[in-house]
Design a protein around this motif. Structure first.
Motif, mmCIF file in Angstrom:
data_model
loop_
_atom_site.group_PDB
_atom_site.id
_atom_site.type_symbol
_atom_site.label_atom_id
_atom_site.label_comp_id
_atom_site.label_asym_id
_atom_site.label_seq_id
_atom_site.Cartn_x
_atom_site.Cartn_y
_atom_site.Cartn_z
ATOM 1 N N LYS A 149 -8.917 15.875 10.967
ATOM 2 C CA LYS A 149 -9.242 16.820 12.037
ATOM 3 C C LYS A 149 -7.962 17.564 12.414
ATOM 4 N N ILE A 150 -8.045 18.881 12.346
ATOM 5 C CA ILE A 150 -6.885 19.738 12.583
ATOM 6 C C ILE A 150 -7.135 20.586 13.817
ATOM 7 N N ASP A 151 -6.132 20.676 14.671
ATOM 8 C CA ASP A 151 -6.217 21.520 15.859
ATOM 9 C C ASP A 151 -5.813 22.940 15.473
ATOM 10 N N LEU A 152 -6.789 23.843 15.514
ATOM 11 C CA LEU A 152 -6.599 25.261 15.202
ATOM 12 C C LEU A 152 -6.168 25.444 13.751
ATOM 13 N N GLU A 153 -5.112 26.226 13.506
ATOM 14 C CA GLU A 153 -4.737 26.502 12.119
ATOM 15 C C GLU A 153 -3.867 25.379 11.555
ATOM 16 N N PRO A 154 -3.939 25.148 10.237
ATOM 17 C CA PRO A 154 -3.139 24.070 9.639
ATOM 18 C C PRO A 154 -1.655 24.420 9.590
ATOM 19 N N TYR A 155 -0.843 23.471 10.058
ATOM 20 C CA TYR A 155 0.614 23.585 10.000
ATOM 21 C C TYR A 155 1.134 22.641 8.932
ATOM 22 N N GLU A 156 2.439 22.585 8.759
ATOM 23 C CA GLU A 156 3.051 21.799 7.684
ATOM 24 C C GLU A 156 2.587 20.339 7.682
ATOM 25 N N GLU A 157 2.561 19.710 8.873
ATOM 26 C CA GLU A 157 2.132 18.301 8.913
ATOM 27 C C GLU A 157 0.657 18.156 8.531
ATOM 28 N N ASP A 158 -0.146 19.179 8.828
ATOM 29 C CA ASP A 158 -1.561 19.149 8.437
ATOM 30 C C ASP A 158 -1.704 19.305 6.934
ATOM 31 N N ILE A 159 -0.878 20.145 6.347
ATOM 32 C CA ILE A 159 -0.900 20.339 4.893
ATOM 33 C C ILE A 159 -0.549 19.021 4.204
ATOM 34 N N GLU A 160 0.425 18.296 4.754
ATOM 35 C CA GLU A 160 0.789 16.986 4.200
ATOM 36 C C GLU A 160 -0.376 16.007 4.325
ATOM 37 N N ARG A 161 -1.080 16.038 5.452
ATOM 38 C CA ARG A 161 -2.249 15.167 5.635
ATOM 39 C C ARG A 161 -3.354 15.524 4.642
ATOM 40 N N LEU A 162 -3.551 16.826 4.413
ATOM 41 C CA LEU A 162 -4.578 17.265 3.465
ATOM 42 C C LEU A 162 -4.198 16.896 2.024
ATOM 43 N N ASP A 163 -2.914 16.896 1.725
ATOM 44 C CA ASP A 163 -2.459 16.477 0.401
ATOM 45 C C ASP A 163 -2.766 14.990 0.187
ATOM 46 N N LYS A 164 -2.475 14.162 1.187
ATOM 47 C CA LYS A 164 -2.804 12.730 1.111
ATOM 48 C C LYS A 164 -4.320 12.523 1.025
ATOM 49 N N PHE A 165 -5.065 13.335 1.750
ATOM 50 C CA PHE A 165 -6.529 13.329 1.717
ATOM 51 C C PHE A 165 -6.999 13.563 0.275
ATOM 52 N N ALA A 166 -6.474 14.600 -0.370
ATOM 53 C CA ALA A 166 -6.846 14.932 -1.750
ATOM 54 C C ALA A 166 -6.450 13.790 -2.696
ATOM 55 N N GLN A 167 -5.276 13.225 -2.490
ATOM 56 C CA GLN A 167 -4.837 12.110 -3.335
ATOM 57 C C GLN A 167 -5.793 10.924 -3.223
ATOM 58 N N GLY A 168 -6.237 10.644 -1.992
ATOM 59 C CA GLY A 168 -7.191 9.552 -1.774
ATOM 60 C C GLY A 168 -8.508 9.804 -2.472
ATOM 61 N N LEU A 169 -8.980 11.039 -2.410
ATOM 62 C CA LEU A 169 -10.241 11.402 -3.064
ATOM 63 C C LEU A 169 -10.154 11.179 -4.579
ATOM 64 N N VAL A 170 -9.043 11.641 -5.159
ATOM 65 C CA VAL A 170 -8.860 11.524 -6.604
ATOM 66 C C VAL A 170 -8.700 10.049 -7.006
ATOM 67 N N ALA A 171 -7.935 9.300 -6.236
ATOM 68 C CA ALA A 171 -7.746 7.877 -6.563
ATOM 69 C C ALA A 171 -9.073 7.127 -6.506
ATOM 70 N N THR A 172 -9.876 7.409 -5.493
ATOM 71 C CA THR A 172 -11.174 6.729 -5.365
ATOM 72 C C THR A 172 -12.124 7.168 -6.477
ATOM 73 N N ALA A 173 -12.160 8.447 -6.784
ATOM 74 C CA ALA A 173 -13.046 8.953 -7.833
ATOM 75 C C ALA A 173 -12.632 8.392 -9.197
ATOM 76 N N GLY A 174 -11.342 8.182 -9.387
ATOM 77 C CA GLY A 174 -10.854 7.632 -10.655
ATOM 78 C C GLY A 174 -11.272 6.198 -10.875
ATOM 79 N N LYS A 175 -11.611 5.489 -9.797
ATOM 80 C CA LYS A 175 -12.039 4.089 -9.884
ATOM 81 C C LYS A 175 -13.536 3.967 -10.144
ATOM 82 N N ASN A 176 -14.281 5.035 -9.840
ATOM 83 C CA ASN A 176 -15.756 4.982 -9.995
ATOM 84 C C ASN A 176 -16.165 5.097 -11.454
#
Length: 150
Positions: free
Chosen positions: A123-150
């Motif tokens: 959940k991001i407050d208004l527009e994404p800033y640098e720390e939000d971009i880092e959170r979204l990068d970790k989000f994407a990494q988690g998605l890929v890691a989980t999908a790779g296990k399925n």
């Protein structure tokens, strides 16, 4: 090769930006990505991907995007067993308890559809800033890691 479909709903452009960041992060991780605006998204096309992502706004006191209601209803009635999902969204903390509740609604819809969460909601407050971009990068990494296990 893993595939992902990212669907977004935006009024101010912030959630399109969130979706674009998620798409870039997934692409950098070697995922083939499709991106759609929610009113143009087809649930049958959406469910063909390995990773499913929704980035949507919340307006007023917890209201979901009107243009996304059909997609939301279809999502809740679709069998997504074996799919990995993530939900992110930009909202406005001004709305207090209603801040980004659409993210929660889509998270619940994915669970109802039998999909597997690949990353914690973002959940991001208004527009994404640098720390939000880092959170979204970790989000994407988690998605890929989980999908790779399925």
């Amino acid at each position: 090769m893993l595939t992902a479909h990212v669907v977004y709903a935006t009024m101010t452009g912030n959630n399109e930006e969130v979706a674009n960041i998620v798409c870039d992060c997934l692409t950098n991780l070697g995922v083939k990505v499709t991106e759609s605006e929610i009113s143009q998204a087809d649930i049958d096309e959406f469910k063909k991907a390995d990773i499913l992502v929704v980035c949507a706004y919340t307006y007023d006191e917890g209201a979901m995007p009107e243009e996304g209601m059909d997609f939301y209803d279809d999502l809740r009635e679709t069998n997504l067993a074996g799919k990995v999902y993530g939900v992110a969204g930009s909202g406005d903390k001004f709305y207090g308890e209603y801040f980004n509740t659409t993210v929660d609604h889509f998270d619940d819809a994915f669970k109802q559809a039998g999909a597997t969460s690949g990353a914690a909601k973002v959940k991001i407050d208004l527009e994404p800033y640098e720390e939000d971009i880092e959170r979204l990068d970790k989000f994407a990494q988690g998605l890929v890691a989980t999908a790779g296990k399925n």
